[in-house]
Design a protein around this motif. Structure first.
Motif, PDB file in Angstrom:
ATOM      1  N   ASP B 117       0.832  -1.201   0.000  1.00 46.12           N
ATOM      2  CA  ASP B 117       0.000   0.000   0.000  1.00 46.12           C
ATOM      3  C   ASP B 117       0.869   1.255   0.000  1.00 46.12           C
ATOM      4  O   ASP B 117       1.704   1.451   0.878  1.00 46.12           O
ATOM      5  N   GLY B 118       0.660   2.104  -1.003  1.00 46.47           N
ATOM      6  CA  GLY B 118       1.461   3.328  -1.111  1.00 46.47           C
ATOM      7  C   GLY B 118       0.744   4.553  -0.591  1.00 46.47           C
ATOM      8  O   GLY B 118       1.205   5.669  -0.790  1.00 46.47           O
ATOM      9  N   TYR B 119      -0.401   4.333   0.063  1.00 46.71           N
ATOM     10  CA  TYR B 119      -1.173   5.486   0.524  1.00 46.71           C
ATOM     11  C   TYR B 119      -0.555   6.105   1.769  1.00 46.71           C
ATOM     12  O   TYR B 119      -0.034   5.413   2.622  1.00 46.71           O
ATOM     13  N   GLY B 120      -0.653   7.408   1.870  1.00 50.43           N
ATOM     14  CA  GLY B 120      -0.350   8.076   3.126  1.00 50.43           C
ATOM     15  C   GLY B 120       0.847   8.978   3.144  1.00 50.43           C
ATOM     16  O   GLY B 120       1.816   8.764   2.406  1.00 50.43           O
ATOM     17  N   PRO B 128      -3.663  16.348  -0.746  1.00 45.63           N
ATOM     18  CA  PRO B 128      -3.168  15.687   0.473  1.00 45.63           C
ATOM     19  C   PRO B 128      -3.818  14.320   0.675  1.00 45.63           C
ATOM     20  O   PRO B 128      -4.963  14.115   0.268  1.00 45.63           O
ATOM     21  N   ASP B 129      -3.090  13.399   1.268  1.00 51.08           N
ATOM     22  CA  ASP B 129      -3.687  12.138   1.701  1.00 51.08           C
ATOM     23  C   ASP B 129      -4.492  12.394   2.974  1.00 51.08           C
ATOM     24  O   ASP B 129      -4.224  13.343   3.709  1.00 51.08           O
ATOM     25  N   ASP B 130      -5.463  11.508   3.217  1.00 45.14           N
ATOM     26  CA  ASP B 130      -6.272  11.628   4.425  1.00 45.14           C
ATOM     27  C   ASP B 130      -5.463  11.089   5.604  1.00 45.14           C
ATOM     28  O   ASP B 130      -5.166   9.898   5.654  1.00 45.14           O
ATOM     29  N   PRO B 131      -5.114  11.956   6.565  1.00 38.88           N
ATOM     30  CA  PRO B 131      -4.267  11.500   7.676  1.00 38.88           C
ATOM     31  C   PRO B 131      -4.975  10.482   8.564  1.00 38.88           C
ATOM     32  O   PRO B 131      -4.318   9.775   9.343  1.00 38.88           O
ATOM     33  N   ALA B 132      -6.296  10.384   8.434  1.00 44.70           N
ATOM     34  CA  ALA B 132      -7.040   9.443   9.269  1.00 44.70           C
ATOM     35  C   ALA B 132      -6.930   8.012   8.740  1.00 44.70           C
ATOM     36  O   ALA B 132      -7.146   7.047   9.461  1.00 44.70           O
ATOM     37  N   ARG B 133      -6.620   7.893   7.437  1.00 47.77           N
ATOM     38  CA  ARG B 133      -6.503   6.544   6.841  1.00 47.77           C
ATOM     39  C   ARG B 133      -5.124   5.994   7.145  1.00 47.77           C
ATOM     40  O   ARG B 133      -4.139   6.728   7.078  1.00 47.77           O
ATOM     41  N   PRO B 134      -5.033   4.691   7.483  1.00 46.15           N
ATOM     42  CA  PRO B 134      -3.719   4.123   7.833  1.00 46.15           C
ATOM     43  C   PRO B 134      -2.736   4.253   6.663  1.00 46.15           C
ATOM     44  O   PRO B 134      -3.119   4.134   5.510  1.00 46.15           O
ATOM     45  N   ARG B 135      -1.496   4.487   7.003  1.00 42.26           N
ATOM     46  CA  ARG B 135      -0.453   4.616   5.984  1.00 42.26           C
ATOM     47  C   ARG B 135       0.117   3.251   5.631  1.00 42.26           C
ATOM     48  O   ARG B 135       0.206   2.375   6.483  1.00 42.26           O
ATOM     49  N   GLY B 136       0.535   3.107   4.393  1.00 42.11           N
ATOM     50  CA  GLY B 136       1.272   1.920   4.002  1.00 42.11           C
ATOM     51  C   GLY B 136       2.756   2.236   3.955  1.00 42.11           C
ATOM     52  O   GLY B 136       3.160   3.393   4.011  1.00 42.11           O
ATOM     53  N   GLY B 137       3.572   1.193   3.838  1.00 43.02           N
ATOM     54  CA  GLY B 137       5.013   1.399   3.756  1.00 43.02           C
ATOM     55  C   GLY B 137       5.500   1.536   2.323  1.00 43.02           C
ATOM     56  O   GLY B 137       6.602   1.969   2.078  1.00 43.02           O
ATOM     57  N   ASN B 138       4.605   1.116   1.359  1.00 44.87           N
ATOM     58  CA  ASN B 138       4.947   1.266  -0.062  1.00 44.87           C
ATOM     59  C   ASN B 138       6.250   0.558  -0.434  1.00 44.87           C
ATOM     60  O   ASN B 138       6.971   1.009  -1.315  1.00 44.87           O
TER      61      ASN B 138
END
Lengths: 274, 238
Positions: B117-120, B128-138
């Motif tokens: 997951d590349g999100y965050g 901007p990405d949604d800071p509430a959504r968990p981040r991935g490490g990409n």
């Protein structure tokens, strides 16, 4: 071509099938590169970016803004009204602005100083978004296209130009942010990909020439023409850094550094990219 | 070649350049954070950075300020000599924080998600990405992750078959945890982000990714029968 045709054309183009890139097996990097080159060649025969060039030409030569004048008196480095080959020698130092400017920061300068447009809205709307078109994207595509066939050749003769070149080179290698990245992290080795996307290698002049000579470019994934300023914003955004200012010194310094590495590359715009 | 030509032109203009540099230095362009110890060029660069991101809100602008390791590695273009290597390694090792309960491999399924997951983490006004959504490490942006991974990047080494041979021994878990938490503690001036140090990933996320990389039944370590697809490089213990 009328404006209303634009979205339709964009959709049609997006439907052009990509040469199949099998995801089940690992494709050899060269196969991928070949099929992307083939895809580009197919698109070039009807590059939608030409619509931006046509619109930019209209905008450039039409009296506009509070002062009701065209941009014909804009000096892009070769004298007022001299467009042929001007883009190929940018960024350069401009006496009247007292700074080194790239194509887009120069256009903003002329639009504010000659035409009387307010600076802030221009910067805010410099990138098109959804239905909102950007005049700057069209103007940049048009002016750059007037350098087609010219070799990229920044002058680097003024002390400020040399200074900005060194700053650009330094910024290219400057690591920062929550991912510790610099431009060089992705762009200093041969044959590297980020996911499936090939990455330009700053040490490979042929690649840098190809890239720098093809922006502004029609971006198939975004359905619009994007400029070098957008490319600069996009890279920094992906690096998890804040929005870099449109036409800011950091972007101009980087573009100057890149164009020096691309010296001799032929301008051929608008390009077509993923 | 182009660099030489720049240098040549530079020589002719050296006096003017020096005056410019001097003026800039005198005009108080030095940074508040680490004004001392920066070269004239670095001070110019910092002034340009501050100006070019002048509109960014303070909390975002802080991302542009280099820490000691970012500055030192930028200076040597990521090729530190022995002394610097040692200094960075020691410092970064001390910056790793370990979970209270020790290093216990997490959930490999969640780990696979974070690895792909590349999100965050993206900021700014435009997208901007949604800071509430968990981040991935990409991880997949730079690494081929599995023997059948056709979309992984090649900025880092392939991790296909990574856990084969390493197993799930404590020393292997510790290595992977350190590597992801703070890659400079393992390889000073590594190009890999310090995911734990920056708080980009949580300690638990790192343990989940470690499970995905090390567990023998993970898709990372499932080598296809001979004749189908060549396996990626198997990395030996450091």
């Amino acid at each position: 071509m009328s404006k209303s045709l634009l979205p339709i054309l964009a959709v049609v183009l997006l439907l052009v099938p990509l040469p199949s890139i099998g995801l089940a097996q690992t494709p050899a990097a060269s196969d991928v590169a070949d099929s992307i080159a083939e895809y580009r060649r197919m698109l070039r025969e009807g590059n939608p970016g030409e619509l931006w060039v046509a619109r930019g030409k209209r905008l450039y030569h039409t009296p506009r803004g509070p002062n009701g004048v065209s941009l014909d008196a804009c000096d892009l480095g070769l004298g007022p009204g001299e467009l042929e080959g001007a883009f190929a020698a940018l960024p350069r130092y401009f006496e009247d602005a007292g700074r080194v400017q790239d194509l887009e920061s120069r256009l903003v300068f002329c639009m504010t100083h000659l035409q009387g447009f307010a600076r802030e809205p221009l910067l805010r709307e410099a990138f098109s978004s959804g239905e909102r078109e950007s005049d700057l994207e069209a103007l940049a595509a048009y002016v750059a296209s007037r350098s087609n066939g010219y070799p990229l050749a920044v002058e680097l003769s003024h002390p400020r130009e040399l200074e900005m070149y060194r700053i650009g080179e330094g910024l290219f290698h400057r690591r920062s942010g929550p991912l510790d990245l610099s431009c060089a992290t992705c762009h200093s080795r041969e044959q590297r990909r980020i996911r499936m996307h090939g990455l330009m290698n700053i040490h490979n002049p042929a690649q840098v020439r190809d890239v720098m000579g093809s922006w502004p470019t029609y971006r198939v994934s975004q359905g619009t023409v994007r400029t070098l300023q957008h490319r600069m914003w996009d890279c920094h955004w992906q690096m998890r850094l804040p929005d870099v200012g449109y036409g800011s010194d950091a972007t101009v310094a980087l573009i100057l550094f890149l164009n020096e590495q691309a010296r001799g590359g032929e301008v051929d715009v608008p390009g077509v990219r993923r | 070649m182009s660099r030489v030509c720049v240098a040549e032109r530079c020589m002719g203009l050296l006096p003017a350049l020096l005056v410019g540099v001097l003026l800039l230095a005198l005009s108080g362009a030095s940074g508040p954070a680490r004004g001392q110890g920066l070269s004239a060029l670095e001070r110019q660069m910092e002034a340009v950075v501050r100006d070019s991101w002048g509109d960014a809100p303070g909390v975002e602008a802080r991302r542009l300020v280099q820490d000691d390791t970012q500055l030192e590695c930028s200076r040597v273009r990521n090729e530190p000599g022995d002394a610097l290597r040692e200094r960075i390694q020691k410092r970064e090792l001390a910056r790793i924080s370990y979970p209270e309960g020790g290093l216990v491999l997490g959930d490999p399924v969640a780990g696979e998600r974070y690895a792909k997951d590349g999100y965050g983490g993206r900021v700014g006004r435009l997208r901007p990405d949604d800071p509430a959504r968990p981040r991935g490490g990409n991880c997949q942006a730079c690494h081929v992750l599995e023997p059948r991974d056709g979309i992984g990047g090649t900025l880092g080494p392939s991790l296909a078959g990574f856990g084969i041979g390493l197993g799930t021994r404590p020393v292997a878990v510790r290595y992977v945890y350190d590597r992801i938490y703070n890659s400079h503690a393992v390889n000073p001036c590594s190009e890999m982000p310090r995911f734990g140090y920056h708080g980009f990933l949580t300690r638990q996320q790192i343990l989940d990714i470690a499970a995905y990389l090390l567990m023998p039944d993970s898709p990372v370590n499932r080598i296809e029968p001979p004749g189908s697809e060549p396996a990626g490089t198997v990395r030996p213990l450091p």
